[in-house]
Design an enzyme around this catalytic site. Sequence first.
Site, PDB file in Angstrom:
ATOM      1  N   ASP A  48     -11.014   2.564   3.921  1.00  8.53           N
ATOM      2  CA  ASP A  48     -11.270   1.120   3.835  1.00  8.53           C
ATOM      3  C   ASP A  48     -12.765   0.832   3.698  1.00  8.53           C
ATOM      4  OD1 ASP A  48      -9.177  -0.727   3.776  1.00  8.53           O
ATOM      5  OD2 ASP A  48      -8.727  -0.467   5.908  1.00  8.53           O
ATOM      6  N   LYS A 103       0.833  -1.206   0.000  1.00  4.20           N
ATOM      7  CA  LYS A 103       0.000   0.000   0.000  1.00  4.20           C
ATOM      8  C   LYS A 103       0.870   1.259   0.000  1.00  4.20           C
ATOM      9  CE  LYS A 103      -3.816  -2.438   2.201  1.00  4.20           C
ATOM     10  NZ  LYS A 103      -4.585  -2.790   3.409  1.00  4.20           N
ATOM     11  N   GLN A 131      -4.631  -1.598   9.664  1.00  2.00           N
ATOM     12  CA  GLN A 131      -4.558  -2.930   9.052  1.00  2.00           C
ATOM     13  C   GLN A 131      -5.113  -3.990  10.007  1.00  2.00           C
ATOM     14  OE1 GLN A 131      -3.709  -3.449   5.882  1.00  2.00           O
ATOM     15  NE2 GLN A 131      -3.889  -5.660   5.983  1.00  2.00           N
TER      16      GLN A 131
HETATM   17  N1  GUN Z   1      -6.812  -7.034   6.238  1.00  2.00           N
HETATM   18  C1  GUN Z   1      -7.110  -7.764   5.143  1.00  2.00           C
HETATM   19  N2  GUN Z   1      -7.618  -6.979   4.185  1.00  2.00           N
HETATM   20  C2  GUN Z   1      -7.642  -5.724   4.685  1.00  2.00           C
HETATM   21  C3  GUN Z   1      -8.053  -4.467   4.157  1.00  2.00           C
HETATM   22  O1  GUN Z   1      -8.529  -4.344   3.026  1.00  2.00           O
HETATM   23  N3  GUN Z   1      -7.915  -3.414   4.994  1.00  2.00           N
HETATM   24  C4  GUN Z   1      -7.426  -3.524   6.248  1.00  2.00           C
HETATM   25  N4  GUN Z   1      -7.340  -2.429   6.995  1.00  2.00           N
HETATM   26  N5  GUN Z   1      -7.039  -4.682   6.770  1.00  2.00           N
HETATM   27  C5  GUN Z   1      -7.144  -5.771   5.987  1.00  2.00           C
END
Ligand code: GUN
Length: 293
Positions: A119, A52, A96
């Site tokens: 998100d 990211k 995350q």
């Molecule tokens: N863990 C697995 N996929 C995601 C996501 O798209 N966003 C976040 N914050 N955590 C995750």
Amino acid sequence: MTLIDGKKLSETIKQEIAQEVEAIQKAGGKTPHLAAVLVGEDPASQAYVRSKVKSCEQVGFQSTLIRRDASISEQELLDIVTQLNEDPSIDGFIVQLPLPKHIDENKVILAIDPRKDVDGFHPVNFGRMAQGLPCFIPATPFGILQMLERYEIPTSGKHCVVLGRSNIVGTPISILLSRKAKVGDCTVTLTHSRTKDLPAEVRRADILVAAIGIPEFVKGDWVKEGVVVIDVGINRVDDPTAKNGYRLVGDVDFEEVAPKSSFITPVPGGVGLMTVTSLLLNTLKAAKKEIYP
Ligand code: GUN
């Protein structure tokens, strides 16, 4: 069979975002800024967050990574969320997941300002999504919608079977594909661990979205000829011949299912890359105050 090339598509979208960033900067606007909070040492989470942050650099965004030990208290994490909510330099941020067991994920998600929730996990964004109002769509479902749209795969009136009912993928994509929308108007069956005769359900699918996290779970004789397969799984399986001792496979047995598919996403190189790109798109929307003017 057409391979849905997540790598190529995500590169195209990233170029489009980079051009927009340049235009914003030329006009004297602020560079979009994404922050990510990573707690603990989970290898998959580290890899996702790295990807990211790297993608932010590629499109010209500013990014901030906040790393904390797994021993962080819930209150300390909530304080970080509050700081990010209040920091005008941050357009959007993510925490995350998964978080360590002693931290209540729902409490953390609820603490995020919906205007910065790129998100799309906050119930305000989730509720707005369900009602077809402007919202941040969770990154993975958003990526799936873009794959279907850009490959011009018809969805109206199609039977879509979703495997898995998670808050992040299965539930939101089932809502999105059943909405009245350009990519939507599907008849959706949402299946899960208690579904009876799963192969029979999957065989009815014109479009299959597999998001259960079990390596190569869907077999060739579970799908009908011409199915469109969106494989969300990113599973590590041991492979002594691989450099790092493992390889990535999806939730679908690619060798068996691909020959029967009209379209299929590979793993790696499919949905995963689109997830990151969608997060960038949401961050751009946040910076432009498109959803919450
Ligand atoms: N863990 C697995 N996929 C995601 C996501 O798209 N966003 C976040 N914050 N955590 C995750």
